[in-house]
Design a protein around this motif. Structure first.
Motif, PDB file in Angstrom:
ATOM      1  N   LEU A   1      30.356  40.329  47.608  1.00 55.45           N
ATOM      2  CA  LEU A   1      30.657  41.092  48.825  1.00 55.45           C
ATOM      3  C   LEU A   1      32.108  41.570  48.710  1.00 55.45           C
ATOM      4  O   LEU A   1      33.031  40.759  48.637  1.00 55.45           O
ATOM      5  CB  LEU A   1      30.470  40.194  50.052  1.00 55.45           C
ATOM      6  N   PHE A   2      32.283  42.891  48.604  1.00 52.83           N
ATOM      7  CA  PHE A   2      33.628  43.471  48.517  1.00 52.83           C
ATOM      8  C   PHE A   2      34.144  43.716  49.933  1.00 52.83           C
ATOM      9  O   PHE A   2      33.473  44.372  50.733  1.00 52.83           O
ATOM     10  CB  PHE A   2      33.595  44.800  47.748  1.00 52.83           C
ATOM     11  N   LEU A   3      35.331  43.197  50.228  1.00 57.42           N
ATOM     12  CA  LEU A   3      35.911  43.345  51.567  1.00 57.42           C
ATOM     13  C   LEU A   3      37.287  43.986  51.444  1.00 57.42           C
ATOM     14  O   LEU A   3      38.073  43.593  50.579  1.00 57.42           O
ATOM     15  CB  LEU A   3      36.058  41.976  52.238  1.00 57.42           C
TER      16      LEU A   3
ATOM     17  N   ILE B   1      34.609  48.009  37.486  1.00 56.38           N
ATOM     18  CA  ILE B   1      35.377  47.075  36.646  1.00 56.38           C
ATOM     19  C   ILE B   1      34.771  46.973  35.253  1.00 56.38           C
ATOM     20  O   ILE B   1      35.463  46.932  34.253  1.00 56.38           O
ATOM     21  CB  ILE B   1      35.471  45.690  37.325  1.00 56.38           C
ATOM     22  N   GLY B   2      33.431  46.966  35.208  1.00 53.55           N
ATOM     23  CA  GLY B   2      32.761  46.886  33.910  1.00 53.55           C
ATOM     24  C   GLY B   2      32.143  45.528  33.676  1.00 53.55           C
ATOM     25  O   GLY B   2      32.047  44.700  34.593  1.00 53.55           O
TER      26      GLY B   2
ATOM     27  N   ARG C   1      39.628  38.998  38.463  1.00 57.24           N
ATOM     28  CA  ARG C   1      39.426  40.350  37.893  1.00 57.24           C
ATOM     29  C   ARG C   1      39.400  41.408  38.996  1.00 57.24           C
ATOM     30  O   ARG C   1      39.996  42.478  38.867  1.00 57.24           O
ATOM     31  CB  ARG C   1      38.112  40.401  37.094  1.00 57.24           C
ATOM     32  N   ILE C   2      38.684  41.082  40.090  1.00 56.84           N
ATOM     33  CA  ILE C   2      38.528  42.073  41.169  1.00 56.84           C
ATOM     34  C   ILE C   2      39.859  42.307  41.878  1.00 56.84           C
ATOM     35  O   ILE C   2      40.260  43.454  42.114  1.00 56.84           O
ATOM     36  CB  ILE C   2      37.408  41.640  42.147  1.00 56.84           C
TER      37      ILE C   2
ATOM     38  N   GLU D   1      39.242  42.192  48.606  1.00 52.19           N
ATOM     39  CA  GLU D   1      38.918  40.771  48.426  1.00 52.19           C
ATOM     40  C   GLU D   1      37.439  40.674  48.056  1.00 52.19           C
ATOM     41  O   GLU D   1      36.634  41.511  48.481  1.00 52.19           O
ATOM     42  CB  GLU D   1      39.132  40.021  49.747  1.00 52.19           C
ATOM     43  N   ALA D   2      37.078  39.625  47.326  1.00 54.13           N
ATOM     44  CA  ALA D   2      35.662  39.456  46.977  1.00 54.13           C
ATOM     45  C   ALA D   2      35.167  38.091  47.439  1.00 54.13           C
ATOM     46  O   ALA D   2      35.832  37.075  47.257  1.00 54.13           O
ATOM     47  CB  ALA D   2      35.488  39.599  45.481  1.00 54.13           C
ATOM     48  N   SER D   3      33.982  38.110  48.064  1.00 54.98           N
ATOM     49  CA  SER D   3      33.301  36.858  48.399  1.00 54.98           C
ATOM     50  C   SER D   3      32.083  36.770  47.485  1.00 54.98           C
ATOM     51  O   SER D   3      31.298  37.723  47.388  1.00 54.98           O
ATOM     52  CB  SER D   3      32.867  36.899  49.869  1.00 54.98           C
ATOM     53  N   ILE D   4      31.954  35.638  46.775  1.00 54.71           N
ATOM     54  CA  ILE D   4      30.928  35.546  45.723  1.00 54.71           C
ATOM     55  C   ILE D   4      29.962  34.400  46.007  1.00 54.71           C
ATOM     56  O   ILE D   4      30.374  33.263  46.247  1.00 54.71           O
ATOM     57  CB  ILE D   4      31.610  35.352  44.343  1.00 54.71           C
TER      58      ILE D   4
END
Length: 246
Positions: free
Chosen positions: A23-25, A47-48, A67-68, A76-79
């Motif tokens: 989830l990209f925030l 990003i790749g 990386r993100i 921010e990323a929620s994974i």
């Protein structure tokens, strides 16, 4: 399609076929569902490819977050984990439905036993073995799990694992004023106290001074009267075929 959220332990090893949900925030909000490909990587938008197979979930999460945040300023990323890979395992011996099974890669030995319908009457609950690459890596006693809730030896399965259920060994029967009347499987020299504990203990209505034991030998049945005030139940050994009537 909605993804079933699964609580994945931090030490779960990521494998081919696992799905990662990011989830990209921030400047943009969106969700990417990414599956680990045969090369062991996922393709993260903008990003790749990032190789994560063989990492623990915790390591993969940290790597992806780094990386993100490095490459997408202000995001921010929620994974979380999405769907998990399936692994093939084999259940052999005295199971109700022996055969090959596809199970989630988070499955444990007891999960697999329940999936296969459990252990037949003639199968052992106390001597179940898990074989991996031809070696027995654990012998599992379901009594510890079923009677005491002890799942410390209930380990996670790997692809190709073989669960073997041998025939039941020695047994003793307990009837009468106990919590659970049943036939109990014995391993080794178990004491009367231990076997009574399997049965959940004596009921308050039990006559502790007059327990009848039918003991079978090659030629006859011996009838033995047991008075618990006179014998030590911790020391009295139970034999194969013993029938206790309380």
């Amino acid at each position: 399609s909605s993804t079933t959220k699964i609580t994945v332990p931090a030490n779960y090893l990521i494998g081919v076929g696992d799905e990662i949900e990011i989830l990209f925030l921030g400047s943009e909000n969106r969700i990417a569902n990414l599956t680990v490909n045969r090369e062991g990587s996922i393709f993260v938008p903008d990003i790749g490819p990032v190789t994560i197979a063989g990492l623990t979930f915790k390591e993969a999460k940290e790597l992806l977050k780094t990386r993100i945040s490095n490459q997408k300023i202000g995001v921010e990323a929620s994974i979380t984990m999405g769907k998990l890979q399936l692994i093939q395992i084999f259940i052999t011996g005295d199971a109700y439905n022996p055969g090959a099974y596809l199970v989630s890669s988070l499955s444990t030995l007891t999960n697999a036993l329940f999936v296969s319908g459990g252990v037949k009457e003639i199968g052992s609950l106390r001597n179940i073995s898990l074989k991996r690459n031809g070696k027995t890596i654990i012998t599992f006693d379901l009594y510890n799990f079923l009677l005491n809730g002890d799942n410390s030896s209930d380990i996670r399965l790997e692809s190709g694992d073989v669960i073997f259920i041998p025939p039941v060994g020695q047994r003793s029967t307990i009837k009468g004023e106990v919590v659970r009347e049943a036939v109990y499987e014995l391993i080794g020299d178990e004491s009367l106290e231990t076997v009574f504990n399997y049965a959940g203990g004596l009921l308050p209505s039990a006559d502790k001074g007059d327990i009848q034991l039918n003991r079978f030998s090659v030629s006859n049945v011996e009838l033995i009267d047991i008075d618990l005030s006179e014998i030590d139940a911790k020391i009295f050994k139970v034999k194969n075929g013993d029938v206790f009537v309380i």
